[in-house]
Design an enzyme around this catalytic site. Structure first.
Site, PDB file in Angstrom:
ATOM      1  N   GLY A  71      36.598  36.528  40.401  1.00 39.81           N
ATOM      2  CA  GLY A  71      36.382  35.884  39.087  1.00 39.81           C
ATOM      3  C   GLY A  71      36.931  34.529  39.065  1.00 39.81           C
ATOM      4  N   SER A  72      38.104  34.265  39.541  1.00 42.03           N
ATOM      5  CA  SER A  72      38.820  32.854  39.374  1.00 42.03           C
ATOM      6  C   SER A  72      38.127  31.980  40.008  1.00 42.03           C
ATOM      7  CB  SER A  72      40.384  33.061  39.599  1.00 42.03           C
ATOM      8  OG  SER A  72      40.952  34.064  39.193  1.00 42.03           O
ATOM      9  N   ASN A 152      39.509  39.707  27.796  1.00 41.38           N
ATOM     10  CA  ASN A 152      40.383  40.445  28.326  1.00 41.38           C
ATOM     11  C   ASN A 152      41.480  41.469  27.854  1.00 41.38           C
ATOM     12  OD1 ASN A 152      40.735  37.639  29.184  1.00 41.38           O
ATOM     13  ND2 ASN A 152      42.543  38.657  30.075  1.00 41.38           N
ATOM     14  N   GLN A 180      34.908  40.467  32.315  1.00 38.78           N
ATOM     15  CA  GLN A 180      35.158  41.830  31.621  1.00 38.78           C
ATOM     16  C   GLN A 180      33.925  42.512  31.153  1.00 38.78           C
ATOM     17  OE1 GLN A 180      38.131  43.479  31.329  1.00 38.78           O
ATOM     18  NE2 GLN A 180      39.247  42.038  32.090  1.00 38.78           N
ATOM     19  N   SER A 200      33.595  39.665  38.828  1.00 38.58           N
ATOM     20  CA  SER A 200      34.472  40.160  39.656  1.00 38.58           C
ATOM     21  C   SER A 200      34.456  41.615  39.698  1.00 38.58           C
ATOM     22  CB  SER A 200      35.995  39.617  39.096  1.00 38.58           C
ATOM     23  OG  SER A 200      36.919  40.413  39.991  1.00 38.58           O
ATOM     24  N   HIS A 202      36.290  43.862  41.091  1.00 37.75           N
ATOM     25  CA  HIS A 202      37.283  44.941  41.052  1.00 37.75           C
ATOM     26  C   HIS A 202      37.547  45.288  39.542  1.00 37.75           C
ATOM     27  CE1 HIS A 202      40.966  42.439  39.447  1.00 37.75           C
ATOM     28  NE2 HIS A 202      40.242  41.538  39.891  1.00 37.75           N
ATOM     29  N   THR A 238      33.611  32.690  56.341  1.00 34.04           N
ATOM     30  CA  THR A 238      32.951  33.765  56.752  1.00 34.04           C
ATOM     31  C   THR A 238      33.177  34.757  55.305  1.00 34.04           C
ATOM     32  OG1 THR A 238      33.414  33.381  58.756  1.00 34.04           O
ATOM     33  CG2 THR A 238      32.786  35.557  58.345  1.00 34.04           C
ATOM     34  N   CYS A 325      48.442  38.495  33.934  1.00 38.25           N
ATOM     35  CA  CYS A 325      48.843  37.235  34.390  1.00 38.25           C
ATOM     36  C   CYS A 325      50.015  36.944  33.515  1.00 38.25           C
ATOM     37  CB  CYS A 325      47.645  36.366  34.351  1.00 38.25           C
ATOM     38  SG  CYS A 325      46.130  37.156  34.713  1.00 38.25           S
TER      39      CYS A 325
HETATM   40  C1  LIG Z   1      40.340  39.492  35.672  1.00 32.87           C
HETATM   41  C2  LIG Z   1      39.616  38.188  35.174  1.00 32.87           C
HETATM   42  C3  LIG Z   1      39.560  37.176  35.957  1.00 32.87           C
HETATM   43  C4  LIG Z   1      39.887  36.756  37.285  1.00 32.87           C
HETATM   44  O1  LIG Z   1      39.133  37.599  38.052  1.00 32.87           O
HETATM   45  P1  LIG Z   1      39.654  37.614  39.481  1.00 32.87           P
HETATM   46  O2  LIG Z   1      38.706  38.574  40.276  1.00 32.87           O
HETATM   47  O3  LIG Z   1      40.995  38.640  39.476  1.00 32.87           O
HETATM   48  O4  LIG Z   1      40.028  36.405  40.136  1.00 32.87           O
HETATM   49  C5  LIG Z   1      38.849  35.914  34.909  1.00 32.87           C
HETATM   50  N1  LIG Z   1      38.397  36.128  33.852  1.00 32.87           N
HETATM   51  C6  LIG Z   1      38.639  37.372  33.036  1.00 32.87           C
HETATM   52  C7  LIG Z   1      38.288  37.460  31.678  1.00 32.87           C
HETATM   53  C8  LIG Z   1      39.284  38.308  33.783  1.00 32.87           C
HETATM   54  O5  LIG Z   1      39.615  39.488  33.033  1.00 32.87           O
END
Ligand SMILES: *Cc1c(COP(=O)(O)O)cnc(C)c1O
Length: 396
Positions: A71-72, A152, A180, A200, A202, A238, A325
């Site tokens: 996500g970042s 989040n 989210q 993202s 995970h 890659t 974070c």
């Molecule tokens: C977790 C999160 C991110 C970051 O995602 P990552 O895959 O951990 O880099 C960005 N934005 C929101 C709203 C999140 O909850």
């Protein structure tokens, strides 16, 4: 009892996701950029995943999906692309929210140093921004509106289709950090008029270190990672093949079971909210209805969120105080502060993020332990004693 109630920080992979992930490690090991058979078999698998991911969010074309490390990275690429691309047209104004994830806020800070002007809007007390406020902030030189789908920390869901329609009407690019929201609430990028969307894996039972950026055809992306010509030259390196395969399975599973999972998770969420509601001088943060199915963010006056968290952990309950974070610093959450929660209440906040794997028994156990621990800390707190004697004003 062990209760995992921190699914907004990260989720566990399901069995089918894990199986697909391991299978990909064994059977799709060729470099997709290699011309030999092993490489081409992997390339075909990637093409298939891209089409399946596109379908899950109703993107029009598979090539609107760029695989990223999460996500970042997707957030960084979306903002940098919009800003750099539109600067050439004399547009230098960006609109976002003060409660966004740091992947957005820190990138906006960087752009500010490069000469962009950033308007950070504050949401209303329920954590939701008013569409009128977004409209009023728009200028002729506004390049981009970036507003998260759902928060989040306190789970409030923003009026995304309304903001999407407004941006389209005004010819302004619209990005949403939907990390989210994807696979947790219904998303249709075409119907919602979303130009760019970050996701993202995970956060929806996929593996860590993989995600995607949706960018509508015609939007020029700039590279965050320079190098080879992978991902049509928009993201060098890659690709993480097993991660992408696992993410695809997780996304499809989440979308296929969305209605059922939402119904189950909302029932658990509302059971937890109801169970905590008799604690005096405590309050739910964020809109009670327009919120993520699994999110319960509660402030308890007179106690420290970190102390509660650690004692809950000793009782087998995993949750979070503020976002992961920021939990290493003792500053109160920028999200709760950004929506006007008093600092004393922000310090005493906990986030439980449930999903369909949690049970009613687990929720009842959380309710019992939170009552017990809040009472304990209040009973030994000189600060609480002053509040009770009326020497201090209650803020909740
Ligand atoms: C977790 C999160 C991110 C970051 O995602 P990552 O895959 O951990 O880099 C960005 N934005 C929101 C709203 C999140 O909850």
């Amino acid at each position: 009892m062990r209760v995992y109630a921190d699914n907004a920080a990260t989720t566990y992979m399901t069995k089918s996701v894990m199986d697909a992930f391991v299978d990909a490690l064994q059977n799709f090991n060729g470099n997709p950029n290699s011309l030999h058979t092993d490489g081409q078999v992997t390339q075909e698998k990637l093409d298939e995943c891209r089409a399946r991911v596109a379908k899950a969010i109703n993107a029009q074309y598979p090539d609107e999906i760029i695989f990223t490390s999460g996500g970042s990275e997707a957030d960084n690429q979306a903002l940098l692309s919009a800003a750099r691309g539109l600067k050439k047209k004399g547009k230098k104004h960006l609109i976002s929210l003060n409660i966004e994830h740091h992947a957005i806020l820190h990138t906006l800070k960087k752009l500010e140093k490069e000469g962009f002007e950033v308007t950070l809007l504050a949401p209303e007390a329920n954590g939701i921004v008013s569409v009128d406020k977004v409209r009023d902030a728009m200028r002729d030189d506004t390049a981009l509106v970036s507003i998260m789908f759902a928060n989040n920390e306190m789970g409030a869901i923003q009026p995304i289709p309304e903001i999407g329609a407004l941006c389209r009407e005004r010819g302004i690019l619209f990005h949403t950090d939907a990390v989210q929201a994807v696979a947790h609430v219904p998303i249709d990028v075409q119907a919602m008029k979303i130009d760019m969307l970050s996701s993202s894996a995970h956060k929806f039972h996929g593996p860590k270190g993989v995600g995607f950026l949706y960018a509508r055809r015609g939007i020029r992306l700039v590279n965050v990672i320079e190098g080879g010509a992978q991902e049509k030259g928009k993201r060098a390196g890659t690709v993480n093949v097993p991660g992408i395969v696992g993410m695809t399975v997780a996304l499809e599973e989440g979308v296929a079971n969305l209605d059922e999972n939402m119904k189950k998770t909302i029932a658990l969420r509302d059971r937890l909210i109801a169970g905590l509601s008799d604690i005096p001088h405590a309050k739910l943060n964020g809109d009670p209805i327009k919120r993520l199915p699994g999110n319960v963010n509660y402030s308890f006056e007179g106690v420290e969120g970190e102390s509660l968290l650690l004692k809950l952990d000793l009782n087998g309950i995993c949750c979070s105080s503020g976002s992961a974070c920021t939990s290493e610093s003792l500053d109160p959450s920028h999200v709760l502060m950004g929506m006007g929660v008093p600092v004393e209440a922000a310090h005493g906040s906990l986030r439980f993020s449930l999903n369909e794997e949690n049970t009613e028994e687990q929720v009842d156990y959380i309710i019992e332990k939170v009552h017990e621990i809040v009472n304990y800390y209040r009973s030994i707190s000189p600060f609480w004693e002053e509040l009770e004697k009326g020497e201090r004003e209650h803020v909740i």
